[in-house]
Scaffold this active site. Sequence first.
Site: not given
Length: 362
Positions: A143, A193, A225, A249, A253
């Site tokens: 980001y 990852k 994942d 992020d 959620d």
Amino acid sequence: MTVCNIAVLKGDGIGPEIVTECQKVLEKVCEQENVTINWEEAHIGGEAIDCFGSPYPEETLQICQAADAVLLGAVGGYKWETLPGEQRPEKGLLALRSSLNLYANLRPALVYKPLKAASPLRSDILGDRLDILVVRELTGGIYFGPRGKRVNAQGIEEAYDTEIYNKEEIRRIAKVAMQAALGRSGKIISVDKDNVLESSRLWRQTVKEEAEKVSGITVQNMYVDNAAMQLVRNPGQFDVLLTSNMFGDILSDLASMLTGSIGMLPSASLGEPGKPGVFEPIHGSAPDIAGKGIANPLATILSGAMLLRYTYQLEGAAKRIEKAVETVLENGYRTADLAEAGCNKIVGTVEMGNLVCAQLDA
Ligand code: NAD
């Protein structure tokens, strides 16, 4: 006697209603702990635009930087929706976070037993008590990395974003996760990852090095994942979940949705040790119910518990607030957002605050 200097930014919509209840609860528990609180109120968001022409006025910045911690309600509302992006209330939040260099975001996802029915997960998958703490890096990664658009050699338009982490950024967020884990089971699942991304390989290596320095901590690595799948397959295996900015992020959620109720979820955003953090509910200003006296104050009250825990290490006081909230729910009381069919103990914002205070006295 400990003196707490807390900046209070009530903000817009239901912000003033829910923050007032949190202040009441903090006053009560601190009185019992022989701790004094000095509140310093300041403006943020839409109401700050109305008073000062800015969503994060200079005076608010000064008050927040001088405080031990910031207790925040929420910002935003219909009145300011047509303003240009740069002048919107939400801009005040970003300015607040960057002015305090808040690089660590802590979001507990906790399913209280009496609210299990609110979760979209089956009761047998949830188990008796789901309690996950997501620790997300907040100021680095993709980001914030270089990005752009260009036309490639074949004349095709393309765009790119770049994930960059340096060891120092990883080290400091790992330390926050470890500190939090020491007060819990000591078990961290670190998400990356590393089978694909170079930045994840540095992440994994650095987290391992930091964990080796602290006794009582175990780190398990998990691909992002797989983590998404495991959160809905077997959420009980998670305690502290450590992630980079973008993975966090998404996963925070997902984890918060497991609890099923936005009005229950607190958060803490932390910067350098000794500098003020920001404590706030994860929901917004709920303009649709503002002023009606029906907002659920529990996420803000639980944010107050986090404030005591992470700013003043008042673990006992924080736990007592959390226990009081749980008992009030066990006794069947609900704000309208939590009320299940047939519930006959629906209470308003102020009454819910009073019930938590009364429970602290019990
Ligand atoms: P929201 O979280 O404010 O509301 C979503 C829904 O949840 C609404 O129906 C609302 O009534 C309900 N709700 C939220 N909190 C509740 C509570 N404590 N008790 C009972 N019900 C509750 O999200 P939104 O409607 O998308 O946004 C409204 C405004 O809030 C917008 O201006 C948005 O930009 C802003 N916002 C601010 C923050 C923040 O201050 N951190 C976060 C998200 C959204």
